[in-house]
Scaffold this motif. Structure first.
Motif, short mmCIF file in Angstrom:
data_model
loop_
_atom_site.label_atom_id
_atom_site.label_comp_id
_atom_site.label_asym_id
_atom_site.label_seq_id
_atom_site.Cartn_x
_atom_site.Cartn_y
_atom_site.Cartn_z
N VAL A 92 0.75 -0.82 -0.04
CA VAL A 92 -0.01 -0.63 0.19
C VAL A 92 0.76 0.71 -0.02
O VAL A 92 2.15 1.37 0.73
CB VAL A 92 -1.17 0.38 1.34
CG1 VAL A 92 -1.82 1.02 1.09
CG2 VAL A 92 -1.92 -1.62 1.78
N TYR A 93 0.86 2.33 -0.85
CA TYR A 93 0.90 3.58 -1.04
C TYR A 93 0.46 4.03 -0.44
O TYR A 93 -0.60 4.79 -0.83
CB TYR A 93 1.87 3.74 -2.21
CG TYR A 93 2.18 4.86 -2.81
CD1 TYR A 93 3.25 5.59 -1.93
CD2 TYR A 93 2.12 6.30 -3.46
CE1 TYR A 93 4.41 6.43 -2.34
CE2 TYR A 93 2.82 7.69 -3.26
CZ TYR A 93 3.87 7.53 -2.64
OH TYR A 93 4.45 8.79 -3.07
N ASP A 94 0.92 4.82 0.62
CA ASP A 94 0.16 6.15 0.83
C ASP A 94 0.70 7.89 0.04
O ASP A 94 1.85 8.16 0.55
CB ASP A 94 0.53 6.43 2.18
CG ASP A 94 -0.63 7.68 2.89
OD1 ASP A 94 -0.85 8.16 2.78
OD2 ASP A 94 -0.67 7.32 4.49
N GLY A 98 3.97 9.52 1.25
CA GLY A 98 4.55 9.21 0.30
C GLY A 98 4.96 7.83 0.81
O GLY A 98 6.85 7.18 0.47
N SER A 99 5.12 7.48 2.31
CA SER A 99 5.27 6.13 2.45
C SER A 99 4.92 4.85 1.97
O SER A 99 3.43 4.79 1.56
CB SER A 99 4.53 5.88 3.98
OG SER A 99 3.37 5.65 4.17
N TRP A 100 5.46 3.40 2.10
CA TRP A 100 4.96 2.51 1.21
C TRP A 100 4.87 1.73 2.57
O TRP A 100 5.72 1.33 3.61
CB TRP A 100 6.32 1.60 0.48
CG TRP A 100 6.33 2.72 -0.06
CD1 TRP A 100 7.41 3.57 -1.30
CD2 TRP A 100 5.32 1.97 -1.95
NE1 TRP A 100 7.37 4.12 -2.39
CE2 TRP A 100 6.00 3.05 -3.31
CE3 TRP A 100 4.48 0.82 -1.74
CZ2 TRP A 100 5.30 2.90 -4.35
CZ3 TRP A 100 3.89 1.05 -3.54
CH2 TRP A 100 4.28 2.69 -4.14
N LYS A 101 3.48 0.73 2.70
CA LYS A 101 3.59 -0.42 3.65
C LYS A 101 3.78 -1.58 2.63
O LYS A 101 2.66 -1.45 2.09
CB LYS A 101 2.29 -0.48 4.39
CG LYS A 101 2.44 1.23 5.02
CD LYS A 101 3.13 1.18 6.58
CE LYS A 101 2.97 2.38 7.07
NZ LYS A 101 4.29 3.91 7.07
N GLU A 119 9.83 -9.20 -3.35
CA GLU A 119 8.49 -9.03 -3.97
C GLU A 119 8.36 -7.23 -4.41
O GLU A 119 8.30 -6.93 -5.29
CB GLU A 119 7.44 -10.30 -4.26
CG GLU A 119 6.71 -10.08 -5.73
CD GLU A 119 7.32 -10.88 -6.81
OE1 GLU A 119 6.70 -11.20 -7.84
OE2 GLU A 119 8.36 -11.34 -6.65
N ALA A 120 8.06 -7.68 -2.76
CA ALA A 120 7.06 -6.32 -2.46
C ALA A 120 8.81 -5.04 -3.22
O ALA A 120 8.08 -3.93 -3.39
CB ALA A 120 6.46 -6.22 -0.83
#
Length: 131
Positions: A92-94, A98-101, A119-120
């Motif tokens: 998930v991109y916020d 600008g963060s990725w989870k 993979e992520a």
């Protein structure tokens, strides 16, 4: 896991429209999920019209991703479901911070390389390179 009323609604829709029944519509963003897409997800195969990601033409693939990311900017969170070795995870991109989870229901033992995380990480690296 569905109620009898939900099952009846899906059955009636499928009986009326078959595999082309729309299960979800992106309301004007040229994105829809069809009954065949749900069947494909259950079988872990590709979803129709969404196989551009596997396209070997790098320019076409990048253009496809950028076009879809343009529409995604209208929302706070952009979801990227990933399937690796028959296991689904979610990246998930916020947009706001600008963060990725990366969400993975399967905990990896510390002595094993987490192939799902790798993979992520690869996906995030490619998408960061497009911007």
């Amino acid at each position: 896991m569905m109620t009898a009323a939900e099952k009846k609604k899906i059955t009636d829709t499928y009986n009326r429209d078959g595999d082309s029944a729309v299960m979800w519509d992106g309301q004007g963003h040229s994105v829809a999920v069809y009954f065949t897409d749900v069947k494909s997800l259950v079988r872990q195969s590709e979803i129709r019209r969404n196989d551009m990601i596997k396209n070997n033409n790098v320019w076409s693939r990048n253009r496809y991703v950028l076009d879809n990311l343009y529409v995604a900017k209208l929302f706070r969170y952009v979801h990227f479901p990933l399937c690796k070795d028959s296991h689904w995870t979610l990246v998930v991109y916020d947009i706001e911070d600008g963060s990725w989870k990366h969400f993975n229901s399967m905990r990896t033992r510390s002595e094993i390389v987490d192939v799902h995380y790798m993979e992520a990480f690869s996906l995030v690296s490619v998408l960061d390179g497009l911007s």
